[in-house]
Design a protein around this motif. Structure first.
Motif, short mmCIF file in Angstrom:
data_model
loop_
_atom_site.label_atom_id
_atom_site.label_comp_id
_atom_site.label_asym_id
_atom_site.label_seq_id
_atom_site.Cartn_x
_atom_site.Cartn_y
_atom_site.Cartn_z
N CYS A 229 -25.31 48.14 70.62
CA CYS A 229 -24.47 47.50 71.65
C CYS A 229 -23.23 48.33 71.94
O CYS A 229 -22.82 48.47 73.10
CB CYS A 229 -24.07 46.09 71.21
N ARG A 230 -22.65 48.90 70.90
CA ARG A 230 -21.46 49.74 71.10
C ARG A 230 -21.81 51.02 71.83
O ARG A 230 -21.06 51.49 72.68
CB ARG A 230 -20.81 50.03 69.74
N GLY B 169 -22.33 50.09 75.43
CA GLY B 169 -21.20 49.45 76.12
C GLY B 169 -21.47 48.00 76.45
O GLY B 169 -20.91 47.45 77.41
N ASP B 170 -22.33 47.35 75.66
CA ASP B 170 -22.69 45.95 75.88
C ASP B 170 -21.70 45.07 75.11
O ASP B 170 -21.92 44.70 73.96
CB ASP B 170 -24.13 45.71 75.40
N SER B 171 -20.59 44.72 75.76
CA SER B 171 -19.53 43.95 75.10
C SER B 171 -19.98 42.55 74.72
O SER B 171 -19.62 42.04 73.66
CB SER B 171 -18.31 43.86 76.01
N ASP B 172 -20.78 41.92 75.59
CA ASP B 172 -21.25 40.57 75.30
C ASP B 172 -22.15 40.58 74.06
O ASP B 172 -21.99 39.76 73.15
CB ASP B 172 -22.01 40.00 76.49
N GLU C 160 -22.20 42.84 71.71
CA GLU C 160 -21.38 43.20 70.56
C GLU C 160 -20.64 41.98 70.02
O GLU C 160 -20.59 41.75 68.80
CB GLU C 160 -20.37 44.29 70.95
N ALA C 161 -20.07 41.18 70.93
CA ALA C 161 -19.32 40.00 70.51
C ALA C 161 -20.21 38.99 69.80
O ALA C 161 -19.84 38.44 68.75
CB ALA C 161 -18.65 39.35 71.72
N MET D 261 -13.00 39.56 72.27
CA MET D 261 -13.94 40.15 73.22
C MET D 261 -14.44 39.11 74.22
O MET D 261 -14.54 39.38 75.42
CB MET D 261 -15.12 40.77 72.47
N LYS E 57 -11.84 38.47 76.77
CA LYS E 57 -11.68 39.61 77.66
C LYS E 57 -12.74 39.63 78.76
O LYS E 57 -12.45 39.95 79.91
CB LYS E 57 -11.74 40.91 76.85
N ILE E 58 -13.99 39.25 78.39
CA ILE E 58 -15.07 39.28 79.38
C ILE E 58 -15.28 37.93 80.07
O ILE E 58 -16.12 37.81 80.96
CB ILE E 58 -16.40 39.76 78.75
#
Length: 206
Positions: free
Chosen positions: A37-38, A41-44, A46-47, A76, A79-80
């Protein structure tokens, strides 16, 4: 070559092992998911993975570590703009603080989780937050009020067909009955909780 699909599959494998109580295997899958995920760039993703790692630490009694994971995931999600994730993580932090004996912080997080869950309209998250508040009240010596919270949580969880939250509510009611000097009702609710936890293969059955 679908790396997003790979990350999702690893995450689901991690969740499956997590629900079986096979935590070391689950951690391995989640760590792989986190790395992917990192990289993507998959922030969702990753969270959510951080949240799952926090949940494992919470179940193993490592509440300080759990709070760290939940805190990172919460930042996170905010943020999203993922309100469902935020509500779930607020409740997770409440559980972590409860495990650390920090009752005021736990209650504050559960109250925030409850308000947000009601805004979203998610009955399972509402039941989770109510159960959390009930657990705080049991630990702080107000069994009567705790019983009211757990009773409401049980009603909502039953309507939403959430066996996990139903079981948690029964367990909370058992603790409240036991604290109030009613062992027969306590036994009944613990048996109900055990039946539900066993049916879904939850480690809480132990």
């Amino acid at each position: 070559g679908d790396r997003f699909g790979e990350a999702r599959s690893l995450g689901m494998l991690g969740m499956a092992r997590q629900r079986q109580g096979r935590y070391e295997m689950a951690i391995g899958y989640h760590q792989q998911t986190l790395t992917l995920c990192r990289e993507l760039g998959d922030s969702d993703g990753e969270a959510w993975t951080l949240a799952r790692l926090g949940d494992i630490d919470l179940r193993r009694g490592r509440c300080q570590h759990a709070a760290r994971y939940f805190g990172q995931a919460l930042v996170m999600f905010r943020k999203i703009g993922n309100m469902v994730g935020e509500a779930e993580l607020l409740a997770g932090l409440g559980d972590a603080y409860l495990g650390l004996g920090q009752h005021e912080q736990a209650a504050a997080n559960f109250e925030q989780a409850l308000a947000m869950s009601r805004e979203i309209g998610d009955p399972v998250l509402i039941a989770d937050a109510l159960n959390g508040l009930g657990d705080v009240l049991i630990q702080t010596g107000d069994a009567e009020k705790a019983s009211a919270y757990h009773t409401t949580a049980l009603e909502i969880a039953s309507e939403a067909d959430s066996p996990l939250q139903q079981a948690r509510a029964h367990s909370g009611l058992a603790c409240a009955c036991h604290a109030s000097g009613d062992p027969d009702q306590a036994r009944y609710h613990w048996q109900e909780a055990l039946t539900l936890y066993t049916a879904i293969g939850s480690p809480e059955a132990d």
